[in-house]
Design a protein around this motif. Structure first.
Motif, PDB file in Angstrom:
ATOM      1  N   ALA A 274     -22.566  -5.078  57.241  1.00  0.00           N
ATOM      2  CA  ALA A 274     -22.965  -6.474  57.052  1.00  0.00           C
ATOM      3  C   ALA A 274     -23.406  -6.703  55.613  1.00  0.00           C
ATOM      4  O   ALA A 274     -24.089  -5.872  55.008  1.00  0.00           O
ATOM      5  N   ALA A 275     -22.999  -7.814  55.077  1.00  0.00           N
ATOM      6  CA  ALA A 275     -23.348  -8.153  53.703  1.00  0.00           C
ATOM      7  C   ALA A 275     -24.852  -8.401  53.584  1.00  0.00           C
ATOM      8  O   ALA A 275     -25.478  -8.981  54.469  1.00  0.00           O
ATOM      9  N   THR A 276     -25.428  -7.956  52.480  1.00  0.00           N
ATOM     10  CA  THR A 276     -26.838  -8.178  52.188  1.00  0.00           C
ATOM     11  C   THR A 276     -26.983  -8.568  50.724  1.00  0.00           C
ATOM     12  O   THR A 276     -26.033  -8.460  49.941  1.00  0.00           O
ATOM     13  N   GLY A 277     -28.160  -9.019  50.368  1.00  0.00           N
ATOM     14  CA  GLY A 277     -28.453  -9.309  48.969  1.00  0.00           C
ATOM     15  C   GLY A 277     -27.495 -10.300  48.346  1.00  0.00           C
ATOM     16  O   GLY A 277     -27.217 -11.370  48.898  1.00  0.00           O
ATOM     17  N   ALA A 278     -26.967  -9.934  47.165  1.00  0.00           N
ATOM     18  CA  ALA A 278     -26.082 -10.827  46.419  1.00  0.00           C
ATOM     19  C   ALA A 278     -24.798 -11.114  47.183  1.00  0.00           C
ATOM     20  O   ALA A 278     -24.250 -12.222  47.099  1.00  0.00           O
ATOM     21  N   ASP A 279     -24.292 -10.127  47.939  1.00  0.00           N
ATOM     22  CA  ASP A 279     -23.068 -10.335  48.728  1.00  0.00           C
ATOM     23  C   ASP A 279     -23.299 -11.372  49.829  1.00  0.00           C
ATOM     24  O   ASP A 279     -22.434 -12.212  50.091  1.00  0.00           O
ATOM     25  N   LYS A 280     -24.452 -11.302  50.469  1.00  0.00           N
ATOM     26  CA  LYS A 280     -24.784 -12.283  51.511  1.00  0.00           C
ATOM     27  C   LYS A 280     -24.907 -13.677  50.899  1.00  0.00           C
ATOM     28  O   LYS A 280     -24.415 -14.672  51.457  1.00  0.00           O
ATOM     29  N   THR A 281     -25.552 -13.763  49.759  1.00  0.00           N
ATOM     30  CA  THR A 281     -25.683 -15.063  49.062  1.00  0.00           C
ATOM     31  C   THR A 281     -24.318 -15.610  48.681  1.00  0.00           C
ATOM     32  O   THR A 281     -24.064 -16.811  48.811  1.00  0.00           O
TER      33      THR A 281
END
Length: 337
Positions: A274-281
């Motif tokens: 699952a994407a987190t941090g900058a990737d999630k943004t």
């Protein structure tokens, strides 16, 4: 023979390097992104039907409202024009009533000379023509107002029909999402700061042209529709330049029709996490971009981070069982009309 071995070794090393590019850091091949678009064929077909039905009902509803507004303006204009002529029409009617049918002949017989006779005849003819034009215009205005009002009433019936169709498709979407544990209200991904995309071409009535898989997909060796290409290029022009894959051979969904793209949250590809941090943004902003420009681009639905957006329902929970690719926590899925 000594030169052959290094060449073979180089070829083997090249294959190993190419394979490692697909898996370093957990990056998978495009074929493993979003298998079957996150669910069964039954689910993907139901979502397509529901989303398309919503978009179609909304387009027809908006078109009907525009026609109704135009017709109502016509009613007002025609009624105002008729109102302005009422005084002149009344004067014509009163004059005709006072003078009677013999007035014209009497005026002519009472002429003092042939010249006066001709002058009076011309005046009477001009008055008759003027009166005829005024009366005809008055009748035309009344008829136009009546016809426009009847047509406007028909548009009200059309709107009621499309609202019913939209309601039906919303329920179908809720049932389809409910079958995988979703369908509830979700927070969604929206941003007022999302840039505006250049609109894709529409038909003169506001509907979307029917398109097939006719243009080369720059992300694969397959094909996509012109509208899908436009949406992808607009997103990239807005700064969303992470890895993307569109056409894919599969048994269901929009990818094999050239009407879908998967936009990786990670810059180099689809991570199996699952994407987190900058990737999630990044994914949040991309999803918000497509929603803000859905009407401009012809978006059918967007799936991102266990949520799905459709034109008539907004963001809803999307909860099929599976890994990051299935629940769309590693990429934004875009399906086009």
């Amino acid at each position: 023979m000594a030169a052959v071995f290094p060449r073979r070794l180089s070829a083997v090393l090249a294959l190993l390097i190419a394979a490692s590019v697909l898996w370093v850091g957990g990056v998978s091949s495009p074929a493993l992104a979003d298998p079957d678009e996150g669910g069964s064929k039954t689910l993907s077909d139901a979502l397509e039907s529901a989303a398309k039905g919503q978009a179609d009902a909304i387009q027809k509803l908006n078109a009907s409202k525009k026609r109704q507004a135009d017709l109502q303006n016509t009613v007002k204009t025609s009624q105002a024009s008729a109102k302005q002529l009422e005084g002149q029409v009344g004067a014509i009617v009163n004059r005709a009533y006072r003078l009677g049918r013999t007035s014209t002949m009497s005026l002519l017989l009472n002429s003092s000379s042939p010249d006066a006779f001709l002058e009076r005849a011309q005046q009477i003819d001009m008055i008759a023509q003027l009166n005829g034009k005024i009366l005809q215009q008055y009748r035309d205005d009344l008829n136009e107002a009546q016809s426009a009002k009847a047509a406007a009433d028909q548009e009200v019936a059309e709107q009621q029909k499309q609202v019913a169709a939209l309601t039906k498709k919303k329920k179908e979407a809720e049932l389809a999402l409910g079958s995988v544990g979703g369908g509830g209200a979700a927070g969604g991904f929206v941003s007022v700061n999302s840039p505006l995309a250049q609109p894709a071409p529409r038909n003169s009535d506001g509907s979307w042209p029917k398109e097939s898989c006719t243009v080369d997909d720059p992300t694969t060796t397959g094909c996509i529709t012109p509208r899908t290409l436009h949406a992808m290029q607009q997103a990239q022009a807005a700064g969303f330049n992470h890895y993307v894959a569109c056409f894919r051979h599969q048994d269901s969904g929009e990818h094999p029709k050239g009407r879908a793209c998967d936009f990786a949250a990670h810059s180099t590809g689809f991570l199996d996490e699952a994407a987190t941090g900058a990737d999630k943004t990044y994914g949040n902003n991309l999803a918000a971009y497509f929603i803000k420009n859905a009407d401009r681009l012809g978006v059918m639905y967007v799936i991102w981070y266990r949520q799905i957006w459709m034109p008539g329902t907004g963001w809803k929970a999307y909860s099929p069982q599976g890994g990051p690719a299935v629940v769309h926590t590693n990429h934004v899925h875009l399906s086009m009309l």
